[in-house]
Scaffold this motif. Sequence first.
Motif, short mmCIF file in Angstrom:
data_model
loop_
_atom_site.label_atom_id
_atom_site.label_comp_id
_atom_site.label_asym_id
_atom_site.label_seq_id
_atom_site.Cartn_x
_atom_site.Cartn_y
_atom_site.Cartn_z
N ALA A 33 9.01 95.28 35.66
CA ALA A 33 9.82 94.50 36.65
C ALA A 33 10.49 93.19 36.48
CB ALA A 33 8.63 94.18 37.90
N LEU A 34 9.85 92.51 35.21
CA LEU A 34 10.58 91.56 34.70
C LEU A 34 11.72 91.71 34.11
CD1 LEU A 34 7.40 89.55 33.18
CD2 LEU A 34 9.01 88.71 35.11
N GLY A 35 12.04 92.93 33.28
CA GLY A 35 13.20 93.34 32.92
C GLY A 35 14.17 93.86 33.71
N MET A 36 13.65 94.67 34.86
CA MET A 36 14.74 94.84 35.75
C MET A 36 15.20 93.45 36.67
SD MET A 36 14.92 98.03 35.69
CE MET A 36 15.96 98.39 37.21
N CYS A 37 14.30 92.77 36.92
CA CYS A 37 14.69 91.44 37.83
C CYS A 37 15.57 90.84 36.80
CB CYS A 37 13.30 90.74 37.84
SG CYS A 37 13.73 89.28 38.67
N TYR A 38 15.45 90.63 35.57
CA TYR A 38 16.41 89.78 34.84
C TYR A 38 17.83 90.47 34.85
CZ TYR A 38 17.28 86.96 30.62
OH TYR A 38 17.82 85.77 29.76
N HIS A 59 19.04 75.31 23.58
CA HIS A 59 18.10 74.69 24.87
C HIS A 59 17.54 73.62 24.78
CE1 HIS A 59 18.76 78.55 26.94
NE2 HIS A 59 18.11 79.24 25.98
N GLU A 60 17.42 72.97 23.38
CA GLU A 60 16.95 71.63 23.04
C GLU A 60 18.25 70.72 23.46
OE1 GLU A 60 13.83 71.94 21.91
OE2 GLU A 60 14.04 74.20 21.77
N GLY A 61 19.14 70.82 23.65
CA GLY A 61 20.22 69.83 24.07
C GLY A 61 20.00 69.43 25.40
N ASP A 62 19.26 69.79 26.19
CA ASP A 62 19.38 69.47 27.45
C ASP A 62 17.67 69.65 28.04
OD1 ASP A 62 19.02 69.35 30.69
OD2 ASP A 62 21.19 69.24 30.40
N GLN A 63 16.97 68.61 28.09
CA GLN A 63 15.38 68.73 28.22
C GLN A 63 15.03 69.58 29.61
OE1 GLN A 63 13.25 68.08 25.77
NE2 GLN A 63 11.33 68.84 27.15
N GLU A 64 15.88 69.32 30.67
CA GLU A 64 15.40 69.73 31.99
C GLU A 64 15.63 71.09 31.94
OE1 GLU A 64 15.76 68.65 36.73
OE2 GLU A 64 17.30 67.75 35.26
N ILE A 65 16.95 71.48 31.31
CA ILE A 65 17.13 72.72 31.14
C ILE A 65 16.05 73.70 30.33
CG2 ILE A 65 18.84 74.60 30.13
CD1 ILE A 65 20.96 72.76 31.15
N LYS A 66 15.76 73.11 29.28
CA LYS A 66 14.57 73.36 28.24
C LYS A 66 13.21 73.75 29.15
CE LYS A 66 12.10 72.68 24.09
NZ LYS A 66 11.02 73.51 24.62
N GLU A 67 13.12 72.98 29.87
CA GLU A 67 11.75 72.96 30.53
C GLU A 67 11.77 74.23 31.62
OE1 GLU A 67 10.78 69.13 32.20
OE2 GLU A 67 10.53 68.18 30.29
N ARG A 68 12.94 74.02 32.29
CA ARG A 68 12.98 75.27 33.37
C ARG A 68 13.23 76.59 32.62
NH1 ARG A 68 16.44 72.43 38.43
NH2 ARG A 68 15.31 70.51 38.38
N GLY A 69 13.74 76.64 31.83
CA GLY A 69 13.81 77.95 30.96
C GLY A 69 12.61 78.32 30.27
N ASP A 70 11.74 77.38 29.90
CA ASP A 70 10.61 77.47 29.43
C ASP A 70 9.55 78.30 30.54
OD1 ASP A 70 11.13 76.80 26.66
OD2 ASP A 70 10.04 74.91 26.96
N ALA A 71 9.62 77.66 31.53
CA ALA A 71 8.75 78.23 32.64
C ALA A 71 9.26 79.70 33.20
CB ALA A 71 9.39 77.47 34.22
N ALA A 73 10.20 81.69 30.62
CA ALA A 73 9.58 82.40 29.27
C ALA A 73 8.14 82.41 29.68
CB ALA A 73 9.80 81.64 28.33
N GLU A 74 7.54 81.63 30.14
CA GLU A 74 5.87 81.46 30.35
C GLU A 74 5.71 82.72 31.34
OE1 GLU A 74 1.97 81.20 30.24
OE2 GLU A 74 3.32 80.27 28.87
N ILE A 75 6.20 83.06 32.22
CA ILE A 75 6.09 83.96 33.25
C ILE A 75 5.96 85.33 32.24
CG2 ILE A 75 6.78 85.57 35.06
CD1 ILE A 75 8.24 82.74 36.20
N ALA A 97 6.47 88.55 23.57
CA ALA A 97 7.31 88.34 24.71
C ALA A 97 8.67 87.90 24.24
CB ALA A 97 6.76 86.95 25.47
N HIS A 98 8.85 87.25 23.21
CA HIS A 98 10.23 87.08 22.45
C HIS A 98 11.02 88.36 22.31
CE1 HIS A 98 13.33 84.61 20.60
NE2 HIS A 98 13.28 85.49 19.51
N MET A 99 10.32 89.40 21.84
CA MET A 99 10.87 90.58 21.64
C MET A 99 11.42 91.29 23.13
SD MET A 99 8.81 92.79 18.64
CE MET A 99 7.38 92.82 19.42
N LEU A 100 10.61 91.20 24.01
CA LEU A 100 10.91 91.67 25.42
C LEU A 100 12.23 90.88 25.82
CD1 LEU A 100 7.66 91.88 26.98
CD2 LEU A 100 9.01 93.98 26.55
N HIS A 101 12.13 89.49 25.65
CA HIS A 101 13.45 88.78 26.06
C HIS A 101 14.66 89.07 25.30
CE1 HIS A 101 15.92 84.97 26.15
NE2 HIS A 101 15.78 85.24 27.51
N MET A 102 14.51 89.50 23.97
CA MET A 102 15.59 89.76 23.09
C MET A 102 16.24 90.93 23.77
SD MET A 102 13.88 88.81 19.46
CE MET A 102 15.34 89.95 18.41
#
Length: 139
Positions: A33-38, A59-71, A73-75, A97-102
Motif C-alpha cells: 500500500a505504501l508503494g502504491m500510495c507513493y 535534505h540536510e539543506g533545509d531542516q524543516e523539509i528534512k524533518e517532514r521527509g523523515d516523518a 520515512a518513519e512510516i 526501508a531504504h531499499m523499498l524507498h529506492m
Amino acid sequence: MRHVALAGIDRMRDQMDEAALGARGAPLGPIIALGMCYANFARTEPGVFRLMFGLTDSHEGDQEIKERGDACAEIVRREVRLILPQGTPELEIARRAHMLHMFVHGHAFLEIDGKNDFDLTPEQEHGLMVDIAARIMRD
C-alpha cells in the motif's frame, strides 16, 4: 515554492500513513500500500512531487523539509519493523526501508517522466509492488 513543497510532504505523509494503516492484516499489505500510495501521489501531483525533491541539493539543506521527509520515512520503517521478526536490529530495518524507498522512488520518477519502458496496468503495477515487497522483506 517552499510552502508548496512542505504542504505536499504533509499530504504525502498523511496519505502514506492512512494507506499503511488501512492495509494491515495482510502479511505485506502495508508495504504494498505504501508503494502504491507513493507512486499514485507522484502521478496525481507530479509538479509538487518534483518540487519536494528538487528544492534542496540534499535534505540536510533545509531542516524543516528534512524533518517532514523523515516523518514519511518513519512510516515505512514502522511498517517494516512490524513485519520483520521482533528483535531485528534497527540498522536492518532501516536498510530494508531504504531499499523499498529506492525502488518506489525510482519507479515514481520513471512514471512521471514518461521513461517507464512498460505500460503497466494498475493490476500489473500492484503485482510489481507485491514482488518487490516480497523480495526485500524476505529473510
